[in-house]
Design an enzyme around this catalytic site. Structure first.
Site, PDB file in Angstrom:
ATOM      1  N   ASP A   7      45.704  45.068  37.254  1.00  0.00           N
ATOM      2  CA  ASP A   7      45.339  43.693  36.925  1.00  0.00           C
ATOM      3  C   ASP A   7      46.013  42.819  37.973  1.00  0.00           C
ATOM      4  O   ASP A   7      47.223  42.635  37.952  1.00  0.00           O
ATOM      5  CB  ASP A   7      45.851  43.370  35.512  1.00  0.00           C
ATOM      6  CG  ASP A   7      45.748  41.881  35.169  1.00  0.00           C
ATOM      7  OD1 ASP A   7      45.109  41.134  35.930  1.00  0.00           O
ATOM      8  OD2 ASP A   7      46.315  41.496  34.125  1.00  0.00           O
ATOM      9  N   LYS A  69      45.527  34.072  44.319  1.00  0.00           N
ATOM     10  CA  LYS A  69      44.235  34.469  43.738  1.00  0.00           C
ATOM     11  C   LYS A  69      43.237  33.304  43.734  1.00  0.00           C
ATOM     12  O   LYS A  69      42.030  33.522  43.851  1.00  0.00           O
ATOM     13  CB  LYS A  69      44.475  34.970  42.317  1.00  0.00           C
ATOM     14  CG  LYS A  69      43.257  35.523  41.614  1.00  0.00           C
ATOM     15  CD  LYS A  69      43.668  36.212  40.336  1.00  0.00           C
ATOM     16  CE  LYS A  69      42.487  36.674  39.523  1.00  0.00           C
ATOM     17  NZ  LYS A  69      42.908  37.385  38.311  1.00  0.00           N
ATOM     18  N   GLU A 146      37.676  41.281  34.092  1.00  0.00           N
ATOM     19  CA  GLU A 146      38.857  41.277  33.208  1.00  0.00           C
ATOM     20  C   GLU A 146      38.490  41.336  31.715  1.00  0.00           C
ATOM     21  O   GLU A 146      39.082  42.130  30.980  1.00  0.00           O
ATOM     22  CB  GLU A 146      39.713  40.038  33.501  1.00  0.00           C
ATOM     23  CG  GLU A 146      40.443  40.169  34.828  1.00  0.00           C
ATOM     24  CD  GLU A 146      40.985  38.849  35.368  1.00  0.00           C
ATOM     25  OE1 GLU A 146      40.970  37.843  34.637  1.00  0.00           O
ATOM     26  OE2 GLU A 146      41.413  38.829  36.538  1.00  0.00           O
ATOM     27  N   ASP A 168      41.133  34.233  27.242  1.00  0.00           N
ATOM     28  CA  ASP A 168      42.215  34.642  28.148  1.00  0.00           C
ATOM     29  C   ASP A 168      42.954  33.408  28.664  1.00  0.00           C
ATOM     30  O   ASP A 168      42.419  32.651  29.482  1.00  0.00           O
ATOM     31  CB  ASP A 168      41.592  35.432  29.320  1.00  0.00           C
ATOM     32  CG  ASP A 168      42.640  35.969  30.285  1.00  0.00           C
ATOM     33  OD1 ASP A 168      43.813  35.583  30.185  1.00  0.00           O
ATOM     34  OD2 ASP A 168      42.255  36.780  31.161  1.00  0.00           O
TER      35      ASP A 168
END
Ligand code: AMP
Length: 539
Positions: A7, A69, A146, A168
């Protein structure tokens, strides 16, 4: 040669492997499972990855990169140590650190990986992620969404089609996705989010609030320099995490400022409620995203089989409460919210490399745990309601607390009666034990706070502690759940069936009470003295 799941997060990253069909997150040598996705160069030019890079961020932001990211798939470059780095390269450094961690622990070479990305990532962002893997020396078996990875953890290859919402909320990003899983196939039906919302924002709000409290107390501002503000931010994050398990936390930072010769410290008590008030407006946005995702997928709430909470910030009880009340009747599950995506990636890596994969066995509390308390109703306060502190299906171990108030003027003691079950009437559930908190200082009704803390450990042992906030005196009780026995399904059905009649009984009492005297002490249908002297949790 081993295969891992990774992850690659905005704030933190996780590497997980499969052993005997079960995924597990690989720790570093200090036992940390999360690697901060942070890269930097130290003063003498040495490469820093993870915690060490994060630690120098406040002092040397020009030598440190965070949240790369967000830049994946763009032309952005960052200059470090006189060299320009592309986002793939910075991400590759994080991946390389995770690969090394896995190789040291597994004692074999790691050559292949499944790496996860948000469902809304574009082709360019996915491609950049794949390149990062290759730069790190990994063959990328799959770029996995994800939410799909998270869903795999909860339902490794069920044969039925399941529609799952994955909520999330991490450190820097929020997204909500709806996925449909049928056997081996997972389809993302809709995805929405805000890649500028997460736990970091909560830390900032709390940092500002702590700064205000400091000014109120000392009449001096917290200095604006990066190091002091970084300390305050760190204190805010620690307090935030503490408030997930406790209704109050103490925040102490020594020597935050000075007034002449006098050193000034931050030393305040923070209530969960204050923190919740700060973040509630931010969380409202996440609920709107839920509705938009449902709209996009052309679904109503009723079509959802399950909601999965992912990301470290979903450990905040208010987040869980808001999602649960926004989606009534949809089961909400949570399991290791910050590891779940990495574990799912490891499961997928296992499948792709031909391993036997089992579903994960999650140990949960089978019945809700709580105490008997008064609850405010439109018809006035009613005693004897079951105030749930740990809802059933919560993953163990778990600690939770709630705050209650005294119901009467000069109340000297409070009885804490602990129950397990699902009935709204406390005494219709299984009693687990009771104890008194005595010698309370004389105070008007509603002004004395009692914090009731439940701690349920991995062996099924429940410890209940009640603390009077003023004097700090506390009493506790330990219940060995194994000895008490759990409610059978028959007992549960019986308990459920008796609810409606009990509600009728309560209604009768109510009307009697309204006509008669105001003292609620003889409201008990069994005629024995009622010692329920606490009010329901603060709304
Ligand atoms: P993630 O990006 O999923 O690793 O989540 C990181 C965020 O979760 C950070 O903002 C952490 O401060 C936050 N976090 C981790 N544990 C907790 C906790 N127990 N309560 C509240 N926030 C937490």
């Amino acid at each position: 040669m081993a295969t891992v799941g990774i992850d690659l997060g905005t704030t933190n990253s996780v590497v997980a492997a499969l052993e005997d069909g079960q995924p597990w997150a690989i720790p570093d040598e200090d036992g940390n499972l999360l690697l901060p996705s942070c890269v930097g160069f130290g003063e003498s030019g040495q490469l820093l990855v993870g915690q060490t890079a994060l630690r120098q961020y406040a002092a040397a932001p020009d030598r440190t990169v965070m949240s790369i990211k967000r830049q994946m798939g763009t032309d952005y470059t960052v200059a470090l140590n006189d060299k320009d780095y592309r986002p793939q390269e910075i991400s590759a450094i994080v991946l390389r650190a995770l690969k090394t961690r896995a190789e040291e622990t597994l004692e074999e070479e790691v050559t292949q990986a499944v790496i996860t990305v948000p469902a809304y990532f574009t082709d360019a962002q996915r491609q950049a992620t794949k390149e990062a893997g290759e730069i790190a020396g990994l063959e990328v078996l799959q770029i996995l969404n994800e939410p799909t990875a998270a869903a795999l953890v909860f339902d490794a290859r069920s044969e039925e089609t399941e529609t799952v919402m994955v909520y999330d909320l991490g450190g820097g990003t929020f997204d909500v996705s709806i996925v449909e899983i049928t056997g081996e196939v997972t389809e993302v039906l809709a995805s929405h989010g805000n890649n500028r919302l997460g736990g970091d924002d909560f830390d900032r709000q709390l940092q500002r609030y702590l700064g205000d409290r400091f000014r109120q107390i000392h009449d001096v501002d917290v200095p604006d320099d990066a190091t002091t503000q970084a300390r305050l931010r760190q204190a805010a994050e620690t307090a935030k995490i503490g408030l997930s398990d406790n209704a109050f936390v103490k925040v102490r930072e020594a020597y935050l400022s000075s007034k002449g010769e006098e050193a000034l410290h931050l030393d305040v008590e923070l209530a969960r409620e204050d923190f919740e008030n700060l973040i509630q407006p931010l969380l409202k946005d996440t609920l709107e995203a839920i509705d938009r995702a449902l709209d996009d997928a052309d679904l109503t709430t009723g079509a959802l089989d399950r909601v999965i909470l992912v990301g470290g910030s979903t450990r905040i009880p208010l987040v869980q409460r808001l999602v649960e009340s926004h989606l009534p009747d949809v089961p909400v599950s949570s399991f290791e919210p910050d590891l779940c995506v990495g574990l799912g990636a490891a499961l997928q890596a296992g499948v792709l490399s031909g391993a036997d994969v089992d579903s994960i066995l999650v140990d949960v509390i089978p019945h809700s745990l709580g105490i008997s308390a008064m609850t405010d109703t439109p018809m006035g306060p009613i005693p004897g309601f079951f105030s749930v502190i740990i809802p059933r299906n919560t993953v163990i171990p778990v600690s939770r607390s709630e705050v209650y108030f005294t119901a009467m003027d000069n109340q000297e003691k409070v009885q804490i009666e602990v129950f397990q079950g699902e009935n709204a009437i406390a005494r219709e559930n299984v009693p687990l034990g009771e104890f008194m908190v005595e010698d309370l200082p004389p105070k008007p009704a509603h002004s004395l706070q009692i914090e009731v803390h439940f701690d349920f450990d991995i062996n099924g042992i429940l410890t209940v502690t009640a603390t009077e906030k003023g004097k700090g005196q506390s009493q506790s009780l330990t219940v060995n759940n194994a000895e008490t026995g759990r409610l059978s399904s028959h007992e549960l059905t019986q308990a459920r069936e008796s609810v409606s009649s009990l509600f009728e009984n309560f209604a009768d009492h109510l009307f009697e009470r309204e006509d008669g005297d105001e003292d609620s002490d003889d409201d008990d249908s069994e005629g024995e003295a009622v010692d329920v002297e606490v009010l329901g949790p603060e709304q």
